[in-house]
Write a protein that holds these residues in place. Structure first.
Motif, PDB file in Angstrom:
ATOM      1  N   GLN A 152     -47.192  54.960  16.212  1.00 20.64           N
ATOM      2  CA  GLN A 152     -47.358  53.550  15.868  1.00 20.64           C
ATOM      3  C   GLN A 152     -48.069  53.346  14.538  1.00 20.64           C
ATOM      4  O   GLN A 152     -47.774  52.422  13.810  1.00 20.64           O
ATOM      5  N   ASP A 153     -49.023  54.206  14.209  1.00 24.18           N
ATOM      6  CA  ASP A 153     -49.743  54.080  12.936  1.00 24.18           C
ATOM      7  C   ASP A 153     -48.979  54.863  11.872  1.00 24.18           C
ATOM      8  O   ASP A 153     -49.319  55.990  11.546  1.00 24.18           O
ATOM      9  N   SER A 154     -47.934  54.252  11.340  1.00 25.11           N
ATOM     10  CA  SER A 154     -47.038  54.953  10.417  1.00 25.11           C
ATOM     11  C   SER A 154     -47.707  55.324   9.100  1.00 25.11           C
ATOM     12  O   SER A 154     -47.209  56.174   8.370  1.00 25.11           O
ATOM     13  N   ALA A 155     -48.842  54.719   8.777  1.00 22.10           N
ATOM     14  CA  ALA A 155     -49.531  55.049   7.527  1.00 22.10           C
ATOM     15  C   ALA A 155     -50.343  56.340   7.643  1.00 22.10           C
ATOM     16  O   ALA A 155     -50.704  56.941   6.634  1.00 22.10           O
ATOM     17  N   ALA A 156     -50.614  56.771   8.878  1.00 22.45           N
ATOM     18  CA  ALA A 156     -51.479  57.929   9.084  1.00 22.45           C
ATOM     19  C   ALA A 156     -50.822  59.251   8.690  1.00 22.45           C
ATOM     20  O   ALA A 156     -51.486  60.146   8.188  1.00 22.45           O
TER      21      ALA A 156
END
Length: 147
Positions: free
Chosen positions: A128-132
């Motif tokens: 869900q945290d695609s920036a990580a």
């Protein structure tokens, strides 16, 4: 049982080791049965091979060896789909995009392949945290114990 593979020709597998992906893999929703095959004992790589289509096989790697701070949470829905009861029964792999030289190859850290080793169930989940994490994390930047 013998299966034909993308990279290893024909191999013998134990039918009890077949991993079922109820939803298939992205781009291959109709392929549900895969085997995890060792490529080389000295390499942290394996082949996630369709048992239904010989030309469908993905080189995968244990991502924690390449990025030692890699971590993610498995959603309750994914835990239910995979029938996960204990953390010890879970393995995660990243699909490798092979380049001309292995050092230039990349790992997909954004969508790990999660396998319940006890129930032989698998699912590729999109974090869900695609920036990580990156879709194309360079293998050449090894941080873990695979150095």
């Amino acid at each position: 049982m013998k299966i034909k593979t993308k990279f290893l020709c024909e191999v013998e597998i134990n039918e009890q080791e077949i991993i079922t992906f109820e939803y298939g893999l992205p781009g291959f929703p109709d392929l549900k049965k895969f085997a995890l095959l060792s490529l080389d004992a000295d390499l942290p790589l394996a082949l996630l091979q369709s048992t239904e289509e010989a030309e469908i096989g993905f080189v995968v790697a244990y991502p924690f060896l390449f990025k030692n701070d890699y971590e993610f949470e498995i959603s309750d829905e994914d835990k239910e789909d995979l029938q996960i009861e204990k953390e010890e029964e879970v393995l995660a792999y990243s699909i490798v995009t092979l380049k001309e030289t292995f050092h230039e190859s990349t790992l997909n850290l954004l969508a790990p392949v999660v396998i319940n080793t006890n129930k032989k169930l698998g699912k590729q989940i999109v974090l869900q945290d695609s920036a990580a994490y990156s879709l194309r994390y360079p293998i050449g930047a090894m941080e873990g114990s695979a150095k």
